[in-house]
Every structure is written in structure tokens, then in C-alpha cells.
Design a protein around this motif. Structure first.
Motif, PDB file in Angstrom:
ATOM      1  N   ILE A 191       0.825  -1.212   0.000  1.00 52.07           N
ATOM      2  CA  ILE A 191       0.000   0.000   0.000  1.00 52.07           C
ATOM      3  C   ILE A 191       0.859   1.263   0.000  1.00 52.07           C
ATOM      4  O   ILE A 191       0.585   2.217  -0.733  1.00 52.07           O
ATOM      5  N   ARG A 192       1.906   1.273   0.815  1.00 54.10           N
ATOM      6  CA  ARG A 192       2.736   2.484   0.953  1.00 54.10           C
ATOM      7  C   ARG A 192       3.290   2.935  -0.392  1.00 54.10           C
ATOM      8  O   ARG A 192       3.096   4.079  -0.820  1.00 54.10           O
ATOM      9  N   ASN A 193       3.996   2.051  -1.061  1.00 50.18           N
ATOM     10  CA  ASN A 193       4.578   2.423  -2.351  1.00 50.18           C
ATOM     11  C   ASN A 193       3.516   2.498  -3.446  1.00 50.18           C
ATOM     12  O   ASN A 193       3.700   3.203  -4.447  1.00 50.18           O
ATOM     13  N   GLY A 194       2.397   1.787  -3.237  1.00 56.79           N
ATOM     14  CA  GLY A 194       1.297   1.890  -4.192  1.00 56.79           C
ATOM     15  C   GLY A 194       0.712   3.292  -4.206  1.00 56.79           C
ATOM     16  O   GLY A 194       0.407   3.842  -5.267  1.00 56.79           O
ATOM     17  N   ILE A 222       2.318   6.034  -3.352  1.00 60.23           N
ATOM     18  CA  ILE A 222       3.335   6.919  -3.940  1.00 60.23           C
ATOM     19  C   ILE A 222       3.279   6.847  -5.463  1.00 60.23           C
ATOM     20  O   ILE A 222       3.250   7.869  -6.158  1.00 60.23           O
ATOM     21  N   MET A 223       3.227   5.617  -5.988  1.00 58.33           N
ATOM     22  CA  MET A 223       3.187   5.448  -7.435  1.00 58.33           C
ATOM     23  C   MET A 223       1.883   5.994  -8.012  1.00 58.33           C
ATOM     24  O   MET A 223       1.877   6.622  -9.074  1.00 58.33           O
ATOM     25  N   MET A 224       0.775   5.767  -7.305  1.00 59.80           N
ATOM     26  CA  MET A 224      -0.524   6.238  -7.787  1.00 59.80           C
ATOM     27  C   MET A 224      -0.533   7.754  -7.957  1.00 59.80           C
ATOM     28  O   MET A 224      -1.053   8.275  -8.951  1.00 59.80           O
ATOM     29  N   THR A 225       0.046   8.466  -7.004  1.00 59.35           N
ATOM     30  CA  THR A 225       0.101   9.929  -7.091  1.00 59.35           C
ATOM     31  C   THR A 225       0.862  10.365  -8.333  1.00 59.35           C
ATOM     32  O   THR A 225       0.419  11.242  -9.087  1.00 59.35           O
ATOM     33  N   VAL A 241       8.149   6.615  -7.411  1.00 52.29           N
ATOM     34  CA  VAL A 241       7.848   7.939  -7.972  1.00 52.29           C
ATOM     35  C   VAL A 241       8.236   7.993  -9.439  1.00 52.29           C
ATOM     36  O   VAL A 241       7.450   8.399 -10.304  1.00 52.29           O
ATOM     37  N   ILE A 242       9.472   7.576  -9.740  1.00 53.26           N
ATOM     38  CA  ILE A 242       9.982   7.636 -11.120  1.00 53.26           C
ATOM     39  C   ILE A 242       9.162   6.743 -12.050  1.00 53.26           C
ATOM     40  O   ILE A 242       8.754   7.156 -13.144  1.00 53.26           O
ATOM     41  N   ALA A 291      13.644   1.000   1.981  1.00 48.56           N
ATOM     42  CA  ALA A 291      12.370   1.705   1.829  1.00 48.56           C
ATOM     43  C   ALA A 291      12.532   2.999   1.031  1.00 48.56           C
ATOM     44  O   ALA A 291      11.685   3.353   0.200  1.00 48.56           O
ATOM     45  N   LYS A 292      13.661   3.716   1.257  1.00 44.32           N
ATOM     46  CA  LYS A 292      13.904   4.976   0.554  1.00 44.32           C
ATOM     47  C   LYS A 292      14.086   4.739  -0.935  1.00 44.32           C
ATOM     48  O   LYS A 292      13.508   5.454  -1.773  1.00 44.32           O
ATOM     49  N   LYS A 293      14.887   3.730  -1.275  1.00 45.84           N
ATOM     50  CA  LYS A 293      15.132   3.419  -2.688  1.00 45.84           C
ATOM     51  C   LYS A 293      13.837   2.999  -3.364  1.00 45.84           C
ATOM     52  O   LYS A 293      13.547   3.410  -4.496  1.00 45.84           O
ATOM     53  N   ARG A 294      13.033   2.192  -2.670  1.00 47.59           N
ATOM     54  CA  ARG A 294      11.774   1.732  -3.239  1.00 47.59           C
ATOM     55  C   ARG A 294      10.824   2.896  -3.492  1.00 47.59           C
ATOM     56  O   ARG A 294      10.124   2.948  -4.504  1.00 47.59           O
ATOM     57  N   ALA A 295      10.795   3.859  -2.562  1.00 46.07           N
ATOM     58  CA  ALA A 295       9.919   5.023  -2.707  1.00 46.07           C
ATOM     59  C   ALA A 295      10.330   5.870  -3.909  1.00 46.07           C
ATOM     60  O   ALA A 295       9.480   6.316  -4.695  1.00 46.07           O
TER      61      ALA A 295
END
Length: 258
Positions: free
Chosen positions: A74-77, A79-82, A143-144, A135-139
Motif C-alpha cells: 500500500i505504501r509504495n502503491g 506513492i506510485m498512484m500519485t 515515484v519515477i 524503503a527509501k530506494k523503493r519510494a
């Protein structure tokens, strides 16, 4: 057209879209739209609006099933959704400034070849290897990749679910179940945004077709997502690949019939 024919068309469209959503996080618009246009002579813009509406509940219930089985990021989802939503707008604006593209079949072709890819070269990443990434790299990656997916969706007009699945598995190194779960989670909100905008601009849909497509897509998406979460990685790769290849070929045929 006879009511039986309408129900049959909506059932087949919903089944194909639901299986694609539940197994692979595929957008229902890629399946339902060409079928409604071909067999019900529906206005293309309205057909896409109904397809996106069908996508909302189907993706939501699939995301719930994947999340319940701990196959959802959910967390990275989020971020990607935005990123996807913002850059879909950017892609649409850029597309409006350039000549019409010949990439209309992008989503269909991608569906077919992604299916072949899952059969020939299955995704066998484990959750353990996924957790090795910070977690930082995944975030940052989310985004990218969201920017890339959003821009392509906005510019080409299709392919969101398939693009996300490809990037989540091949670029971000997600395990297949988590990739699909995260993809349908994102597609729930992107489809809702698209459906609302379509009906605000295009007016009310054919309510019978609208209701039938939503119900049938929802039922088959739940069946597919339950099966997918219980299947072994090898079986899921094979099933996902076969479903995508069949849907890719079928939609290409329907598209050429229009």
C-alpha cells in the motif's frame, strides 16, 4: 438488440475483463471497450466510460483479496498512484499538442507480449528478495516509475495496468502476487477518476449495459483473484500468461472487426 444478446455480450466482456483484472491487474477498458463497440455499436467514448466504471469495483475487490493475503504494497502503491495520476494529465496535455499517434493498439499488443513473457520467462522473485531493497530506494523508484507509466497512459491513452505490472515485476523486482495486488490497488483510483470524467463530459450511460458489465466483471475478478492468491508462483505465471495471450488475441480480433 434483444435483451438476451445484450446480456451475453456483457457477460463475455465482463468475464474477460474480470479474469484479466484478477490475474494480472489489467485494465477492464482494454477488454470491455472493443467488445461493446463491436457487438453493441456503442459510442466509443461511452464504452470506455462503462469499462472504467467496471474497473473500479473489480479492482477494489481484487485489491482487498490480495491485501487480505498480504500481497499488497500500500505504501509504495500510494506513492506510485500519485505520480501516475499527475503525469497522466501531463501526458494528455502533451498528446493534445502533437499530431495523432498511431499507437492506438499499444495496450492490446502489450497484453499479448506480456502474456508470452510470463509463460516463457516467469517471475519467480520472492518476498524475501523484495525486502532487501531499502524503503527509501523503493519510494524513489515508485515515484519515477509512476511518472513513466502516467505519462505513457496519458499520451497513448491506454495500457496503465499492463505498464504497471511490467514495471513492478521487471524494474522494481516485485514478486508477481504483490505486483498484481499493488497494480489493482492503483487501478481502483485511476479508473474511478477516468470514469467520473467520462460521464461528466459524455453524459449518462446505458444503465443496463453499465450494470451488467460492472456485476460480471466484479464476479470474475473475485474468482480470479482468489485463485491467484492460492496458486503457486509457477502456476500463477502460467495462468496469467495464458489469460493475457488469449485476451490480447481476442481484443485484436474485435478491434479489427470495428
Amino acid at each position: 438488440m434483444e435483451i438476451f444478446s445484450v446480456i451475453t455480450v456483457c457477460f463475455l466482456a465482463g468475464m474477460g475483463a474480470g479474469l484479466g483484472t484478477g490475474f494480472a491487474g489489467m485494465s477492464a477498458a482494454a477488454v470491455i471497450s472493443p467488445i461493446l463497440i463491436t457487438f453493441l455499436n456503442m459510442n466509443p467514448y461511452m464504452a470506455v466510460g462503462i469499462a472504467l466504471s467496471s474497473d473500479v469495483l473489480a479492482s477494489a475487490v481484487s485489491a482487498y483479496t490480495y491485501g487480505k493475503n498480504k500481497n499488497l504494497d500500500i505504501r509504495n502503491g500510494l506513492i506510485m498512484m500519485t505520480s501516475v495520476l499527475v503525469f497522466t494529465v501531463v501526458g494528455s496535455l502533451v498528446a493534445s499538442l502533437v499530431p495523432s499517434s498511431t499507437m492506438g493498439n499499444f495496450s492490446v499488443v502489450m497484453t499479448f507480449f506480456l502474456g508470452v513473457k510470463f509463460i516463457v520467462k516467469p517471475v519467480m522473485t520472492t518476498k524475501e528478495s523484495m525486502q532487501e531493497v531499502s524503503a527509501k530506494k523503493r519510494a524513489i523508484q515508485s515515484v519515477i516509475c509512476g511518472m513513466i507509466v502516467g505519462f505513457i497512459c496519458g499520451f497513448v491513452g491506454a495500457g496503465g495496468g499492463m505498464m504497471m505490472l511490467l514495471i513492478l515485476t521487471s524494474v522494481l523486482g516485485y514478486e508477481l502476487k504483490t505486483a498484481v495486488g499493488t497494480s489493482v490497488f492503483i487501478m481502483t483510483f485511476t479508473a474511478l477518476t477516468g470514469a467520473i470524467s467520462h460521464f461528466v463530459i459524455g453524459g449518462k450511460p446505458d444503465w443496463l449495459v453499465f450494470g451488467l458489465c460492472i456485476v460480471f466483471t466484479l464476479i470474475w475478478a473475485e474468482i480470479a483473484s482468489v485463485f491467484a492468491n492460492k496458486a503457486t508462483p509457477a502456476t500463477l505465471n502460467r495462468a496469467t500468461g495464458i489469460i493475457l495471450v488469449i485476451l490480447g488475441v481476442a481484443v485484436m480480433v474485435f478491434s479489427y472487426m470495428t
